[in-house]
Scaffold this motif. Structure first.
Motif, PDB file in Angstrom:
ATOM      1  N   PHE A  15     -26.616   6.302 -23.358  1.00 22.93           N
ATOM      2  CA  PHE A  15     -27.532   6.791 -24.369  1.00 22.93           C
ATOM      3  C   PHE A  15     -26.760   7.707 -25.303  1.00 22.93           C
ATOM      4  O   PHE A  15     -26.105   8.637 -24.841  1.00 22.93           O
ATOM      5  CB  PHE A  15     -28.682   7.536 -23.704  1.00 22.93           C
ATOM      6  CG  PHE A  15     -29.455   6.662 -22.768  1.00 22.93           C
ATOM      7  CD1 PHE A  15     -30.464   5.859 -23.245  1.00 22.93           C
ATOM      8  CD2 PHE A  15     -29.127   6.622 -21.417  1.00 22.93           C
ATOM      9  CE1 PHE A  15     -31.155   5.032 -22.388  1.00 22.93           C
ATOM     10  CE2 PHE A  15     -29.819   5.788 -20.554  1.00 22.93           C
ATOM     11  CZ  PHE A  15     -30.832   4.988 -21.047  1.00 22.93           C
ATOM     12  N   ASP A  62     -21.053   7.271 -16.050  1.00 25.68           N
ATOM     13  CA  ASP A  62     -21.226   8.576 -16.697  1.00 25.68           C
ATOM     14  C   ASP A  62     -19.909   9.321 -16.913  1.00 25.68           C
ATOM     15  O   ASP A  62     -19.892  10.529 -17.072  1.00 25.68           O
ATOM     16  CB  ASP A  62     -22.198   9.470 -15.901  1.00 25.68           C
ATOM     17  CG  ASP A  62     -22.643  10.679 -16.720  1.00 25.68           C
ATOM     18  OD1 ASP A  62     -22.688  10.552 -17.954  1.00 25.68           O
ATOM     19  OD2 ASP A  62     -22.902  11.735 -16.135  1.00 25.68           O
ATOM     20  N   GLY A  65     -20.088  10.717 -20.332  1.00 31.56           N
ATOM     21  CA  GLY A  65     -20.904  11.918 -20.410  1.00 31.56           C
ATOM     22  C   GLY A  65     -20.152  13.150 -19.955  1.00 31.56           C
ATOM     23  O   GLY A  65     -20.325  14.240 -20.490  1.00 31.56           O
ATOM     24  N   ALA A  72     -23.129  14.357 -26.482  1.00 33.73           N
ATOM     25  CA  ALA A  72     -23.721  13.339 -27.335  1.00 33.73           C
ATOM     26  C   ALA A  72     -23.948  12.025 -26.614  1.00 33.73           C
ATOM     27  O   ALA A  72     -24.637  11.155 -27.135  1.00 33.73           O
ATOM     28  CB  ALA A  72     -22.831  13.092 -28.543  1.00 33.73           C
ATOM     29  N   ILE A  73     -23.388  11.862 -25.434  1.00 34.74           N
ATOM     30  CA  ILE A  73     -23.505  10.558 -24.766  1.00 34.74           C
ATOM     31  C   ILE A  73     -23.658  10.804 -23.271  1.00 34.74           C
ATOM     32  O   ILE A  73     -23.172  11.806 -22.754  1.00 34.74           O
ATOM     33  CB  ILE A  73     -22.253   9.685 -25.061  1.00 34.74           C
ATOM     34  CG1 ILE A  73     -22.434   8.251 -24.576  1.00 34.74           C
ATOM     35  CG2 ILE A  73     -21.005  10.283 -24.424  1.00 34.74           C
ATOM     36  CD1 ILE A  73     -21.319   7.318 -25.034  1.00 34.74           C
ATOM     37  N   PHE A  74     -24.369   9.950 -22.609  1.00 30.29           N
ATOM     38  CA  PHE A  74     -24.316   9.962 -21.143  1.00 30.29           C
ATOM     39  C   PHE A  74     -24.636   8.569 -20.634  1.00 30.29           C
ATOM     40  O   PHE A  74     -25.297   7.784 -21.317  1.00 30.29           O
ATOM     41  CB  PHE A  74     -25.239  11.009 -20.531  1.00 30.29           C
ATOM     42  CG  PHE A  74     -26.692  10.657 -20.505  1.00 30.29           C
ATOM     43  CD1 PHE A  74     -27.462  10.818 -21.627  1.00 30.29           C
ATOM     44  CD2 PHE A  74     -27.294  10.182 -19.347  1.00 30.29           C
ATOM     45  CE1 PHE A  74     -28.811  10.509 -21.624  1.00 30.29           C
ATOM     46  CE2 PHE A  74     -28.639   9.864 -19.330  1.00 30.29           C
ATOM     47  CZ  PHE A  74     -29.398  10.038 -20.469  1.00 30.29           C
TER      48      PHE A  74
END
Ligand code: SF4
Ligand code: SF4
Lengths: 94, 315
Positions: A15, A62, A65, A72-74
């Motif tokens: 995400f 992950d 992440g 900003a991302i995981f």
């Protein structure tokens, strides 16, 4: 493209909050299965953000992440996601 | 509080939100750190460590000094304090002594902790003050324009040493060890999972615990030394870090772009500052002295032990 639209191709998914990404490319270069690429588009600040181009390769480990300095991302595994969704649904309903 | 947090976390994750976000002041994000700066990764590890340690969030306080890493106190959603340059440890010491129930975490950079505030650092370690110190070491003063710090490797270029640094640098694990710290670990920002684990152990450790995280400063240190971008540096960390738990801290010096030892170097138990104060006062005052600063579980255990002792005496 939201991750929800992705059919559950791989074991997991990522995400991205593209508006806070600063394009450092840690997630892209250190993804163990090289599932991410830079986007063609820019975000508000003029950075290219990551997109999951090879969704079938993402394991949801992950690592992106953990490395991302900008939160900003995981990544998450579908298995865990489904479980958590069910749990939360049962918590909220009654 | 913790129940509602659990619910918030569960909800957050189902709404597909980054699991770190509940630990951050989201109105302050995006942060000011440069693209590729390693400080953000360390904050992620810290948040994950706090989540895993299951400590009460209201019982954690984060103290920072000035500098790029000093901004951490403003971004994490704990009780936090942004202090003057180099004075994070004295403020944290005061906080800890005034309220020993708090777990006080000092989050600051190499220049702030060991340059400006070096004196405070060694004395807190010497007293074995019950603090957790996380030092993000990027070999430079980032916020003020890349000046040389006590940890800048010899030969490296900084804005105050444009022809190469001619000073001998500190090796922070060795410094902390010599001063008397009781938990010392060093990782790089590449070793996210190890950093998380070390911070978790440090949070649970009783006494002065010190975690050094080597991290890239893309804008100043890397650019001035023509070392490429953050990705190149993480690659360098991967190729040149040597894992050696329990290594002799005398071997932990870092040469410019040389090999570096990482791992958990020291873990030992020693009476903390408060223990020593208590022991002395108890000796002076005798049985009337009420021990100061026991954590609630310790108090409970003591009460139980006392009750047992009484029962035995009654028998
Ligand atoms: S690691 Fe984070 S900031 Fe860097 S490119 Fe990936 S999402 Fe963007
Ligand atoms: S100046 Fe260096 S330490 Fe400061 S935010 Fe930028 S990269 Fe990070």
């Amino acid at each position: 493209m939201s991750a929800e639209d992705n059919a559950k191709k791989g074991k997991g998914t990522v995400f991205v909050r593209m508006e806070v990404c600063k394009g450092c490319s840690y997630c892209i270069d250190f993804c163990p299965t090289h599932a991410l690429d830079f986007s063609k588009e820019f975000n508000q600040k003029g950075y290219h953000f990551p997109v999951l181009n090879r969704a079938e390769d993402c394991t949801g480990c992950d690592l992106c992440g953990l490395f991302c300095p900008d939160f900003a991302i995981f990544g998450a595994r579908w298995k865990d996601l489904d479980e958590k969704r069910q749990q939360a649904a049962s918590q909220v309903e009654p | 509080m913790s129940e509602s947090l659990d619910l918030r976390l569960a909800l957050a994750e189902t709404e597909l939100e980054n699991p770190v976000l509940p630990y951050l002041r989201q109105d302050r994000i995006p942060h000011i750190w440069c693209p590729g700066c390693g400080i953000g990764s360390v904050v992620t590890s810290f948040a994950e460590a706090v989540r895993r340690s299951k400590l009460d969030r209201d019982k954690i306080a984060v103290v920072s000094g000035i500098g790029c890493t000093g901004r951490v106190a403003g971004y994490v959603d704990f009780d936090s304090m942004h202090t003057t340059h180099g004075r994070a440890i004295p403020v944290a010491t005061g906080l800890h002594l005034a309220n020993p129930d708090l777990k006080v975490v000092v989050f600051s950079g190499d220049g702030d902790l060991t340059g400006i505030g070096g004196n405070h650092f060694i004395h807190a370690a010497r007293r074995n003050m019950n603090l957790t110190v996380i030092c993000v070491n990027n070999f430079t003063y980032g916020m003020t324009g890349g000046q040389v710090t006590p940890t800048t490797p010899s030969g490296a270029n900084a804005s105050t040493t444009p022809y190469g640094n001619y000073e001998y640098p500190f090796s922070l694990p060795f410094l902390a060890d010599a001063a008397g710290a009781t938990y010392i670990a060093r990782w790089t920002s590449l070793h996210s999972r190890n950093v998380t684990q070390s911070i978790e152990e440090a949070l649970k450790h009783k006494g002065f615990s010190f975690v050094e995280v080597i991290s890239p400063c893309t804008t100043l240190y890397l650019r001035r030394n023509r070392l490429g971008d953050g990705v190149d540096t993480l690659q360098y960390y991967q190729d040149n870090s040597i894992l050696k738990h329990g290594a002799d801290t005398r071997e932990t010096a870092i040469d410019f772009q040389g090999k570096m030892l990482v791992g958990k170097f020291v873990e030992r138990q020693k009476p903390t500052y408060l223990d020593a104060v208590n022991a002395t006062c108890a000796k002076l005052i005798g049985d009337d002295y009420q021990l100061y600063g026991k954590t609630p579980p310790e108090k409970e255990a003591e009460k139980k032990a006392a009750a047992k002792g009484k029962k035995k005496a009654a028998k």
